[in-house]
Design an enzyme around this catalytic site. Structure first.
Site, PDB file in Angstrom:
ATOM      1  N   ASN A 138       0.823  -1.240   0.068  1.00 29.76           N
ATOM      2  CA  ASN A 138      -0.516   0.220  -0.015  1.00 29.76           C
ATOM      3  C   ASN A 138       0.956   0.963   0.143  1.00 29.76           C
ATOM      4  OD1 ASN A 138       1.078   0.217   2.622  1.00 29.76           O
ATOM      5  ND2 ASN A 138      -0.862   0.235   3.614  1.00 29.76           N
TER       6      ASN A 138
ATOM      7  N   HIS B 174       2.855   1.914   1.667  1.00 29.31           N
ATOM      8  CA  HIS B 174       3.771   2.376   3.688  1.00 29.31           C
ATOM      9  C   HIS B 174       5.164   2.512   3.348  1.00 29.31           C
ATOM     10  CE1 HIS B 174       3.408  -2.021   4.742  1.00 29.31           C
ATOM     11  NE2 HIS B 174       4.765  -1.478   5.298  1.00 29.31           N
TER      12      HIS B 174
HETATM   13  C1  F6R Z   1      10.152  -2.829   7.856  1.00 31.43           C
HETATM   14  C2  F6R Z   1       9.976  -1.935   7.184  1.00 31.43           C
HETATM   15  C3  F6R Z   1       8.253  -1.344   6.271  1.00 31.43           C
HETATM   16  C4  F6R Z   1       9.077  -2.350   5.409  1.00 31.43           C
HETATM   17  C5  F6R Z   1       7.909  -3.464   4.211  1.00 31.43           C
HETATM   18  C6  F6R Z   1       8.316  -4.375   3.152  1.00 31.43           C
HETATM   19  O1  F6R Z   1      11.151  -2.147   9.273  1.00 31.43           O
HETATM   20  O2  F6R Z   1       9.687  -0.130   7.842  1.00 31.43           O
HETATM   21  O3  F6R Z   1       7.920  -0.654   6.282  1.00 31.43           O
HETATM   22  O4  F6R Z   1       9.893  -2.528   4.839  1.00 31.43           O
HETATM   23  O5  F6R Z   1       6.647  -3.462   4.881  1.00 31.43           O
HETATM   24  O6  F6R Z   1       8.256  -5.635   3.891  1.00 31.43           O
HETATM   25  P1  F6R Z   1       8.900  -6.768   3.464  1.00 31.43           P
HETATM   26  O7  F6R Z   1      10.372  -6.190   3.157  1.00 31.43           O
HETATM   27  O8  F6R Z   1       8.499  -7.723   3.903  1.00 31.43           O
HETATM   28  O9  F6R Z   1       7.748  -6.740   2.121  1.00 31.43           O
END
Ligand code: F6R
Length: 245
Positions: free
Chosen positions: A136, A138
């Site tokens: 999304n 973030h």
């Molecule tokens: C983790 C963080 C999150 C992740 C995001 C993607 O410290 O800040 O913003 O980078 O949720 O997560 P993955 O890499 O598991 O797809």
């Protein structure tokens, strides 16, 4: 924003490792912003390999992680403290007092957010902030709708993020409901940002980031306003990328 296209997760991880090592070797006292999740695991594996081969030392490095769940002990296997120790810190020579993560278990969480901001300021600016991205949009735990002016703060995790992260927990009910995250403005103050994106699941996300408008509905879109962002993305993540001429 510069996009570096690579073949797959492995090449993304290796390229990111080389990028980070350049900073670590070139600066006298580098300050790195770090992330957790599936995305940086390969990068951390490569950093550990390089350390074990004697190609780099982290004695002069300070780190600040983006975020941590609340109400989890740092020794809890699902905490980001545990993740970082397991994947990186316990394998390299970084002094413990140069490692920083928000304390999600602090008795006064508001106070902890202020303390964390102060620690970042005391270290000077973050030289290189590593980011992953949520489907999304973030960054950190800054969910859609988070003000671009936010500093380190407590967030209520949205259901889609809790669901996505439940893969690391016994069940979704075990995923914490809150976290502490660096704010968007805090992230934007970093001198340089390295965003890693991999997998088909993030293909629409990467296209929206590249071609969509800058809006608080899609937090990562703010990166268009940062002077130095490098995105390393694999073929699958680039599969829906529309290049506008
Ligand atoms: C983790 C963080 C999150 C992740 C995001 C993607 O410290 O800040 O913003 O980078 O949720 O997560 P993955 O890499 O598991 O797809």
């Amino acid at each position: 924003m510069e996009i570096v296209r690579v073949k797959d997760y492995e090449e993304m991880s290796k390229t990111a490792c080389n990028y980070m090592l350049r900073k670590v070797k070139e600066l006298e006292s580098p300050v790195l912003g770090l992330a957790t999740g599936s995305t940086p695991e390969g990068l951390y594996r490569h950093l550990v390999d390089e350390y074990k081969k004697g190609n780099v030392s982290f004695k002069h490095v300070q780190t600040f992680n983006l975020d941590e769940y609340t109400k989890l002990d740092p020794t809890d296997i699902n905490s980001y403290h545990y993740f970082m120790n397991k994947h990186l810190f316990e394998h390299i020579d970084i002094p413990k007092d140069q490692i920083h993560l928000p304390n999600g278990n602090a008795s006064d969480l508001e106070d902890e957010c202020h303390n964390y901001e102060n620690k970042i300021s005391e270290a000077g600016k973050i030289d290189l902030q590593l980011l992953g991205i949520g489907i999304n949009g973030h960054i950190g735990f800054n969910e859609p709708g988070t003000p671009f002016t936010s500093r380190t703060h407590i967030v209520t995790l949205v259901e889609s993020t809790r669901k996505a992260n439940s893969r690391f927990f016994p069940s979704i009910d075990d995923v914490p409901t809150h976290a502490i995250t660096m704010g968007i403005e805090t992230i934007m103050e970093s001198k340089e940002i390295l965003l890693l994106v991999f997998g088909e699941m993030k293909a629409d996300t990467l296209n929206r980031l590249t071609n969509g408008e800058v809006s608080e509905d899609f937090p990562a879109s703010i990166l268009h306003k940062h002077p130095k962002v490098t995105i390393i993305a694999d073929e699958a993540a680039c599969s829906k990328l529309v290049i506008k001429s």
